[in-house]
Design a protein around this motif. Structure first.
Motif, PDB file in Angstrom:
ATOM      1  N   ARG A  97      42.255  45.037  40.993  1.00 54.91           N
ATOM      2  CA  ARG A  97      42.216  45.435  42.397  1.00 54.91           C
ATOM      3  C   ARG A  97      40.894  45.101  43.080  1.00 54.91           C
ATOM      4  NH1 ARG A  97      44.625  51.602  42.492  1.00 54.91           N
ATOM      5  NH2 ARG A  97      46.835  51.086  42.346  1.00 54.91           N
ATOM      6  N   ILE A  98      39.889  44.772  42.306  1.00 54.46           N
ATOM      7  CA  ILE A  98      38.561  44.561  42.883  1.00 54.46           C
ATOM      8  C   ILE A  98      38.564  43.306  43.752  1.00 54.46           C
ATOM      9  CG2 ILE A  98      36.146  44.125  42.376  1.00 54.46           C
ATOM     10  CD1 ILE A  98      36.545  45.622  39.738  1.00 54.46           C
ATOM     11  N   ASP A 147      26.466  35.691  42.503  1.00 53.06           N
ATOM     12  CA  ASP A 147      27.136  35.354  43.757  1.00 53.06           C
ATOM     13  C   ASP A 147      28.476  36.058  43.903  1.00 53.06           C
ATOM     14  OD1 ASP A 147      25.081  33.632  44.566  1.00 53.06           O
ATOM     15  OD2 ASP A 147      25.894  32.024  43.319  1.00 53.06           O
ATOM     16  N   SER A 148      28.731  37.038  43.026  1.00 49.97           N
ATOM     17  CA  SER A 148      29.935  37.875  43.044  1.00 49.97           C
ATOM     18  C   SER A 148      31.126  37.174  42.376  1.00 49.97           C
ATOM     19  CB  SER A 148      30.309  38.294  44.471  1.00 49.97           C
ATOM     20  OG  SER A 148      30.869  37.208  45.200  1.00 49.97           O
ATOM     21  N   ILE A 149      32.128  37.968  42.047  1.00 49.33           N
ATOM     22  CA  ILE A 149      33.356  37.461  41.445  1.00 49.33           C
ATOM     23  C   ILE A 149      34.471  38.460  41.746  1.00 49.33           C
ATOM     24  CG2 ILE A 149      32.907  38.591  39.210  1.00 49.33           C
ATOM     25  CD1 ILE A 149      34.260  36.175  37.863  1.00 49.33           C
ATOM     26  N   THR A 150      35.691  37.970  41.913  1.00 46.48           N
ATOM     27  CA  THR A 150      36.812  38.882  42.125  1.00 46.48           C
ATOM     28  C   THR A 150      37.247  39.481  40.798  1.00 46.48           C
ATOM     29  OG1 THR A 150      38.560  37.232  41.806  1.00 46.48           O
ATOM     30  CG2 THR A 150      37.601  37.422  44.020  1.00 46.48           C
ATOM     31  N   GLY A 151      37.911  40.616  40.855  1.00 44.27           N
ATOM     32  CA  GLY A 151      38.392  41.241  39.633  1.00 44.27           C
ATOM     33  C   GLY A 151      39.393  40.364  38.902  1.00 44.27           C
ATOM     34  N   ALA A 164      41.707  53.885  33.104  1.00 48.36           N
ATOM     35  CA  ALA A 164      42.083  55.109  33.795  1.00 48.36           C
ATOM     36  C   ALA A 164      42.949  54.744  34.993  1.00 48.36           C
ATOM     37  CB  ALA A 164      40.830  55.860  34.250  1.00 48.36           C
ATOM     38  N   VAL A 165      43.489  55.763  35.645  1.00 52.17           N
ATOM     39  CA  VAL A 165      44.351  55.549  36.807  1.00 52.17           C
ATOM     40  C   VAL A 165      43.644  56.117  38.032  1.00 52.17           C
ATOM     41  CG1 VAL A 165      46.590  56.004  37.859  1.00 52.17           C
ATOM     42  CG2 VAL A 165      46.405  55.733  35.376  1.00 52.17           C
ATOM     43  N   ASP A 166      43.433  55.290  39.037  1.00 56.06           N
ATOM     44  CA  ASP A 166      42.778  55.755  40.254  1.00 56.06           C
ATOM     45  C   ASP A 166      43.633  56.798  40.966  1.00 56.06           C
ATOM     46  OD1 ASP A 166      40.388  54.182  40.298  1.00 56.06           O
ATOM     47  OD2 ASP A 166      41.616  52.438  40.802  1.00 56.06           O
ATOM     48  N   ILE A 167      42.987  57.846  41.465  1.00 59.54           N
ATOM     49  CA  ILE A 167      43.664  58.831  42.304  1.00 59.54           C
ATOM     50  C   ILE A 167      43.474  58.397  43.749  1.00 59.54           C
ATOM     51  CG2 ILE A 167      43.781  61.264  42.979  1.00 59.54           C
ATOM     52  CD1 ILE A 167      42.554  61.937  40.244  1.00 59.54           C
ATOM     53  N   LEU A 168      44.541  57.925  44.366  1.00 56.29           N
ATOM     54  CA  LEU A 168      44.446  57.342  45.705  1.00 56.29           C
ATOM     55  C   LEU A 168      44.727  58.382  46.781  1.00 56.29           C
ATOM     56  CD1 LEU A 168      46.301  53.947  45.140  1.00 56.29           C
ATOM     57  CD2 LEU A 168      43.873  54.457  44.896  1.00 56.29           C
ATOM     58  N   PRO A 169      44.148  58.216  47.955  1.00 54.75           N
ATOM     59  CA  PRO A 169      44.436  59.135  49.063  1.00 54.75           C
ATOM     60  C   PRO A 169      45.852  58.919  49.580  1.00 54.75           C
ATOM     61  CG  PRO A 169      43.106  57.305  49.838  1.00 54.75           C
ATOM     62  CD  PRO A 169      43.198  57.162  48.340  1.00 54.75           C
ATOM     63  N   ILE A 187      42.355  48.834  49.464  1.00 57.86           N
ATOM     64  CA  ILE A 187      41.426  48.600  48.354  1.00 57.86           C
ATOM     65  C   ILE A 187      41.243  47.108  48.139  1.00 57.86           C
ATOM     66  CG2 ILE A 187      41.097  48.866  45.862  1.00 57.86           C
ATOM     67  CD1 ILE A 187      42.608  51.501  46.063  1.00 57.86           C
ATOM     68  N   GLN A 188      42.345  46.364  48.138  1.00 55.75           N
ATOM     69  CA  GLN A 188      42.293  44.921  47.922  1.00 55.75           C
ATOM     70  C   GLN A 188      41.468  44.231  49.002  1.00 55.75           C
ATOM     71  OE1 GLN A 188      43.919  43.586  45.127  1.00 55.75           O
ATOM     72  NE2 GLN A 188      42.703  41.773  45.554  1.00 55.75           N
ATOM     73  N   ALA A 189      41.522  44.771  50.209  1.00 55.45           N
ATOM     74  CA  ALA A 189      40.779  44.171  51.320  1.00 55.45           C
ATOM     75  C   ALA A 189      39.322  44.624  51.348  1.00 55.45           C
ATOM     76  CB  ALA A 189      41.449  44.527  52.643  1.00 55.45           C
ATOM     77  N   GLY A 190      38.973  45.582  50.484  1.00 57.11           N
ATOM     78  CA  GLY A 190      37.598  46.063  50.439  1.00 57.11           C
ATOM     79  C   GLY A 190      37.270  47.072  51.511  1.00 57.11           C
ATOM     80  N   VAL A 191      38.295  47.601  52.208  1.00 60.69           N
ATOM     81  CA  VAL A 191      38.076  48.591  53.261  1.00 60.69           C
ATOM     82  C   VAL A 191      37.992  49.998  52.678  1.00 60.69           C
ATOM     83  CG1 VAL A 191      39.026  49.593  55.365  1.00 60.69           C
ATOM     84  CG2 VAL A 191      39.237  47.142  54.948  1.00 60.69           C
TER      85      VAL A 191
END
Length: 251
Positions: free
Chosen positions: A50-51, A62-66, A118-123, A132-136
């Protein structure tokens, strides 16, 4: 690179790794280099996928996607002989020779390494996964706090968790809005603590607006939509509930 047919992998493995995220794939590389016969079983649910972009991963200034990071780790593990299977482990049973795992086809191994993350607890927000995928929408201030420096950030969640995260986020930005999902839990002591943090910088705001009405009728729906429009005025939205571990039971 990923095999979807577990029946092709016959015989017993030295180690079965459950979970093909960064930890599981790194373990597969090491075990492969120790000349062990390894199989990685992954259900393609890694949080790393998802990163949208990570800038704190060593060796990638220079960063990298998940997704790219996982692809590289899979290639590296496969280079040293690890078998990679896209499947889901439904059960693990102890046997005299080691372990027997229930999947699309049985998998036998002398040892098992659980790396299921682990499993993210999402709002409870529409399109949270896409945000999340968009980084917002960001879940981890340790990973992403630096990118919030001097930006407008809203923290949404139950007061106990949201307050702690909002106060921590003051390390990176003072322009914070706190959106509390359970305003009835905002006690006098908590409000005093929050005001102390706010008074250190007048730009820190507190807003207790996210609350459904009785029965969750149309009025509640209109309020929820109004709040979402408010979110769009921020540079980012943080959620403080973290993650929960995946439950496992050895039979």
């Amino acid at each position: 690179m990923i095999d979807r047919d577990t029946s092709r992998h016959e015989g017993s493995f030295d180690c079965m790794i459950v979970g093909g995220g960064p930890a599981g794939l790194a373990a597969a590389t090491y075990l492969g280099r120790f000349r062990r016969r390894v199989i990685v079983v992954d259900a393609d649910e890694s949080r790393a996928r998802r990163i949208s972009l990570t800038r704190n991963c060593p060796c990638f200034p220079d960063s990298i996607t998940g997704a790219d990071l996982l692809d590289r780790l899979e290639l590296q593990a496969a280079r040293y002989g690890a078998s990679l299977v896209r499947d889901r482990i439904l059960s693990i049973r102890k046997t005299k020779a080691g372990f027997l795992a229930g999947a699309s086809s049985p998998i036998r191994a002398r040892s098992v390494l659980i790396a299921t993350d682990a499993v993210d607890i999402l709002p409870d927000l529409p399109g949270a996964a896409d945000m999340i995928q968009a980084g917002v929408l960001r879940l981890c201030p340790i990973c992403d706090g630096y990118e919030a420096i001097d930006k407008r950030v809203a923290v949404i969640g139950p007061v106990e968790h949201a307050m702690k995260k909002a106060l921590f986020m003051r390390t990176f930005t003072q322009d914070l809005t706190l959106l509390i999902t359970d305003p009835s839990e905002l006690s006098r002591d908590k409000l005093t603590k929050l005001k102390r943090g706010r008074n250190r910088d007048r730009r820190m705001q507190t807003q207790c607006r996210l609350r459904d009405g009785p029965g969750g009728g149309r009025g509640a729906h209109r309020r929820r939509n109004a709040l979402i429009r408010h979110h769009l005025r921020c540079d980012g939205l943080d959620h403080p509930l973290g993650a929960r571990g995946r439950a496992w039971c050895m039979l």
